[in-house]
Design a protein around this motif. Sequence first.
Motif, PDB file in Angstrom:
ATOM      1  N   LYS A  76      18.047 -16.831 -93.226  1.00  0.00           N
ATOM      2  CA  LYS A  76      18.189 -16.657 -94.456  1.00  0.00           C
ATOM      3  C   LYS A  76      17.613 -15.349 -95.151  1.00  0.00           C
ATOM      4  CE  LYS A  76      19.006 -19.731 -97.738  1.00  0.00           C
ATOM      5  NZ  LYS A  76      18.726 -20.709 -98.681  1.00  0.00           N
ATOM      6  N   GLY A  77      18.529 -14.150 -95.480  1.00  0.00           N
ATOM      7  CA  GLY A  77      18.029 -13.057 -95.899  1.00  0.00           C
ATOM      8  C   GLY A  77      18.097 -11.784 -95.056  1.00  0.00           C
ATOM      9  N   ILE A  78      18.686 -12.236 -93.754  1.00  0.00           N
ATOM     10  CA  ILE A  78      19.013 -11.137 -92.870  1.00  0.00           C
ATOM     11  C   ILE A  78      20.484 -11.005 -93.044  1.00  0.00           C
ATOM     12  CG2 ILE A  78      18.995 -10.253 -90.322  1.00  0.00           C
ATOM     13  CD1 ILE A  78      16.244 -11.840 -89.848  1.00  0.00           C
ATOM     14  N   ASP A  79      20.918  -9.996 -93.457  1.00  0.00           N
ATOM     15  CA  ASP A  79      22.495  -9.722 -93.740  1.00  0.00           C
ATOM     16  C   ASP A  79      23.249  -9.322 -92.308  1.00  0.00           C
ATOM     17  OD1 ASP A  79      22.062 -10.258 -96.350  1.00  0.00           O
ATOM     18  OD2 ASP A  79      21.883  -8.046 -96.744  1.00  0.00           O
ATOM     19  N   ASN A  80      22.576  -8.817 -91.299  1.00  0.00           N
ATOM     20  CA  ASN A  80      23.368  -8.597 -90.139  1.00  0.00           C
ATOM     21  C   ASN A  80      23.419  -9.902 -89.490  1.00  0.00           C
ATOM     22  OD1 ASN A  80      23.833  -8.133 -87.337  1.00  0.00           O
ATOM     23  ND2 ASN A  80      23.148  -5.959 -87.746  1.00  0.00           N
ATOM     24  N   PRO A  81      24.743 -10.460 -89.117  1.00  0.00           N
ATOM     25  CA  PRO A  81      24.712 -11.698 -88.338  1.00  0.00           C
ATOM     26  C   PRO A  81      24.249 -11.783 -86.970  1.00  0.00           C
ATOM     27  CG  PRO A  81      26.893 -10.825 -88.572  1.00  0.00           C
ATOM     28  CD  PRO A  81      26.092  -9.954 -89.414  1.00  0.00           C
ATOM     29  N   TYR A  82      24.445 -10.625 -86.036  1.00  0.00           N
ATOM     30  CA  TYR A  82      23.996 -10.494 -85.079  1.00  0.00           C
ATOM     31  C   TYR A  82      22.291 -10.726 -84.920  1.00  0.00           C
ATOM     32  CZ  TYR A  82      28.604  -9.336 -83.724  1.00  0.00           C
ATOM     33  OH  TYR A  82      29.930  -9.393 -83.863  1.00  0.00           O
ATOM     34  N   LEU A  83      21.424  -9.861 -85.702  1.00  0.00           N
ATOM     35  CA  LEU A  83      20.285  -9.610 -85.747  1.00  0.00           C
ATOM     36  C   LEU A  83      19.613 -10.986 -86.306  1.00  0.00           C
ATOM     37  CD1 LEU A  83      17.617  -8.184 -85.703  1.00  0.00           C
ATOM     38  CD2 LEU A  83      17.887  -7.483 -88.063  1.00  0.00           C
ATOM     39  N   SER A  84      20.336 -11.710 -87.341  1.00  0.00           N
ATOM     40  CA  SER A  84      19.705 -12.890 -87.819  1.00  0.00           C
ATOM     41  C   SER A  84      20.059 -13.863 -86.790  1.00  0.00           C
ATOM     42  CB  SER A  84      20.861 -13.346 -89.064  1.00  0.00           C
ATOM     43  OG  SER A  84      20.599 -14.570 -89.521  1.00  0.00           O
ATOM     44  N   THR A  85      20.925 -14.121 -86.038  1.00  0.00           N
ATOM     45  CA  THR A  85      21.230 -15.100 -84.838  1.00  0.00           C
ATOM     46  C   THR A  85      20.326 -14.937 -83.887  1.00  0.00           C
ATOM     47  OG1 THR A  85      23.426 -15.125 -85.206  1.00  0.00           O
ATOM     48  CG2 THR A  85      22.966 -16.081 -83.252  1.00  0.00           C
ATOM     49  N   GLY A  86      20.092 -13.756 -83.472  1.00  0.00           N
ATOM     50  CA  GLY A  86      18.831 -13.167 -82.565  1.00  0.00           C
ATOM     51  C   GLY A  86      17.658 -13.499 -82.883  1.00  0.00           C
ATOM     52  N   VAL A  87      17.361 -13.367 -83.969  1.00  0.00           N
ATOM     53  CA  VAL A  87      15.825 -13.570 -84.396  1.00  0.00           C
ATOM     54  C   VAL A  87      15.726 -15.182 -84.557  1.00  0.00           C
ATOM     55  CG1 VAL A  87      14.123 -13.218 -86.444  1.00  0.00           C
ATOM     56  CG2 VAL A  87      15.517 -11.152 -85.464  1.00  0.00           C
ATOM     57  N   SER A  88      16.683 -15.705 -85.160  1.00  0.00           N
ATOM     58  CA  SER A  88      16.531 -17.026 -84.981  1.00  0.00           C
ATOM     59  C   SER A  88      16.448 -17.846 -83.729  1.00  0.00           C
ATOM     60  CB  SER A  88      17.743 -17.680 -85.900  1.00  0.00           C
ATOM     61  OG  SER A  88      17.750 -19.087 -85.652  1.00  0.00           O
ATOM     62  N   GLY A  89      17.126 -17.285 -82.820  1.00  0.00           N
ATOM     63  CA  GLY A  89      16.919 -17.716 -81.509  1.00  0.00           C
ATOM     64  C   GLY A  89      15.691 -17.802 -80.756  1.00  0.00           C
ATOM     65  N   VAL A  90      15.008 -16.414 -80.936  1.00  0.00           N
ATOM     66  CA  VAL A  90      13.753 -16.037 -80.580  1.00  0.00           C
ATOM     67  C   VAL A  90      12.792 -16.793 -81.101  1.00  0.00           C
ATOM     68  CG1 VAL A  90      11.985 -14.153 -80.184  1.00  0.00           C
ATOM     69  CG2 VAL A  90      14.481 -13.880 -79.779  1.00  0.00           C
ATOM     70  N   LEU A  91      12.817 -17.144 -82.445  1.00  0.00           N
ATOM     71  CA  LEU A  91      11.808 -17.855 -83.106  1.00  0.00           C
ATOM     72  C   LEU A  91      11.974 -19.443 -82.597  1.00  0.00           C
ATOM     73  CD1 LEU A  91       9.848 -17.921 -85.210  1.00  0.00           C
ATOM     74  CD2 LEU A  91      11.611 -18.452 -86.908  1.00  0.00           C
ATOM     75  N   GLY A  92      13.227 -19.954 -82.210  1.00  0.00           N
ATOM     76  CA  GLY A  92      13.512 -21.110 -81.737  1.00  0.00           C
ATOM     77  C   GLY A  92      12.703 -21.507 -80.527  1.00  0.00           C
ATOM     78  N   VAL A  93      12.781 -20.310 -79.487  1.00  0.00           N
ATOM     79  CA  VAL A  93      12.405 -20.276 -78.406  1.00  0.00           C
ATOM     80  C   VAL A  93      10.861 -20.318 -78.530  1.00  0.00           C
ATOM     81  CG1 VAL A  93      11.943 -18.937 -76.393  1.00  0.00           C
ATOM     82  CG2 VAL A  93      14.275 -19.364 -76.749  1.00  0.00           C
ATOM     83  N   LEU A  94      10.298 -19.642 -79.324  1.00  0.00           N
ATOM     84  CA  LEU A  94       8.703 -19.432 -79.334  1.00  0.00           C
ATOM     85  C   LEU A  94       8.027 -20.862 -79.872  1.00  0.00           C
ATOM     86  CD1 LEU A  94       8.482 -15.834 -80.785  1.00  0.00           C
ATOM     87  CD2 LEU A  94       7.879 -16.726 -78.498  1.00  0.00           C
ATOM     88  N   VAL A  95       8.858 -21.374 -80.843  1.00  0.00           N
ATOM     89  CA  VAL A  95       8.501 -22.761 -81.507  1.00  0.00           C
ATOM     90  C   VAL A  95       8.633 -23.811 -80.482  1.00  0.00           C
ATOM     91  CG1 VAL A  95       9.042 -24.504 -83.158  1.00  0.00           C
ATOM     92  CG2 VAL A  95       8.864 -22.131 -83.708  1.00  0.00           C
ATOM     93  N   THR A  96       9.773 -23.833 -79.718  1.00  0.00           N
ATOM     94  CA  THR A  96       9.727 -24.953 -78.729  1.00  0.00           C
ATOM     95  C   THR A  96       8.547 -24.826 -77.590  1.00  0.00           C
ATOM     96  OG1 THR A  96      12.214 -24.835 -79.116  1.00  0.00           O
ATOM     97  CG2 THR A  96      11.526 -25.822 -77.069  1.00  0.00           C
ATOM     98  N   PHE A  97       8.531 -23.420 -77.266  1.00  0.00           N
ATOM     99  CA  PHE A  97       7.573 -23.077 -75.944  1.00  0.00           C
ATOM    100  C   PHE A  97       6.115 -23.465 -76.510  1.00  0.00           C
ATOM    101  CE2 PHE A  97       4.506 -20.507 -73.826  1.00  0.00           C
ATOM    102  CZ  PHE A  97       4.870 -20.563 -72.530  1.00  0.00           C
ATOM    103  N   GLY A  98       5.809 -23.109 -78.006  1.00  0.00           N
ATOM    104  CA  GLY A  98       4.484 -23.615 -78.484  1.00  0.00           C
ATOM    105  C   GLY A  98       4.179 -25.079 -78.506  1.00  0.00           C
ATOM    106  N   LEU A  99       5.470 -26.051 -79.076  1.00  0.00           N
ATOM    107  CA  LEU A  99       5.098 -27.133 -78.938  1.00  0.00           C
ATOM    108  C   LEU A  99       5.106 -27.936 -77.722  1.00  0.00           C
ATOM    109  CD1 LEU A  99       7.543 -27.845 -81.850  1.00  0.00           C
ATOM    110  CD2 LEU A  99       5.271 -28.306 -82.084  1.00  0.00           C
TER     111      LEU A  99
END
Length: 119
Positions: A76-99
């Motif tokens: 939420k707050g990132i208007d570019n859909p490609y950037l928003s999806t990409g950052v969300s995916g990278v964040l998901g990978v980092l959280v999953t890797f950390g857990l």
Amino acid sequence: MTKRLGWFLAGGLLVAALLAGVVSSFASSSPDGLDAAARQGCTFDANDHITGGTCMAQREQDHQLKDSPLAGYGIKGIDNPYLSTGVSGVLGVLVTFGLGGGVFWLVRRKNRHAQSAGT
């Protein structure tokens, strides 16, 4: 941890982050198998609203966390859909890797403690 294992984990993390951050933007917007099965038996108009028939999709409800910062495969707050999806995916990978790494660290630590107590 050996140096070789560290490089392997770093490489795997990099590949996963690239896939989640870049390739995810090219994913199909068509319904997946579960959505397609839930829509069977209904008819839809051009705006994808149910116009008739009987199907599971008629009982669909909004998720309780639909307004959360990471809802809808984006940020939420990132208007570019490609950037928003990409950052969300990278964040998901980092959280999953950390857990996952934390769980493995705890299990390994517990096994070491059990072995030292048993000898």
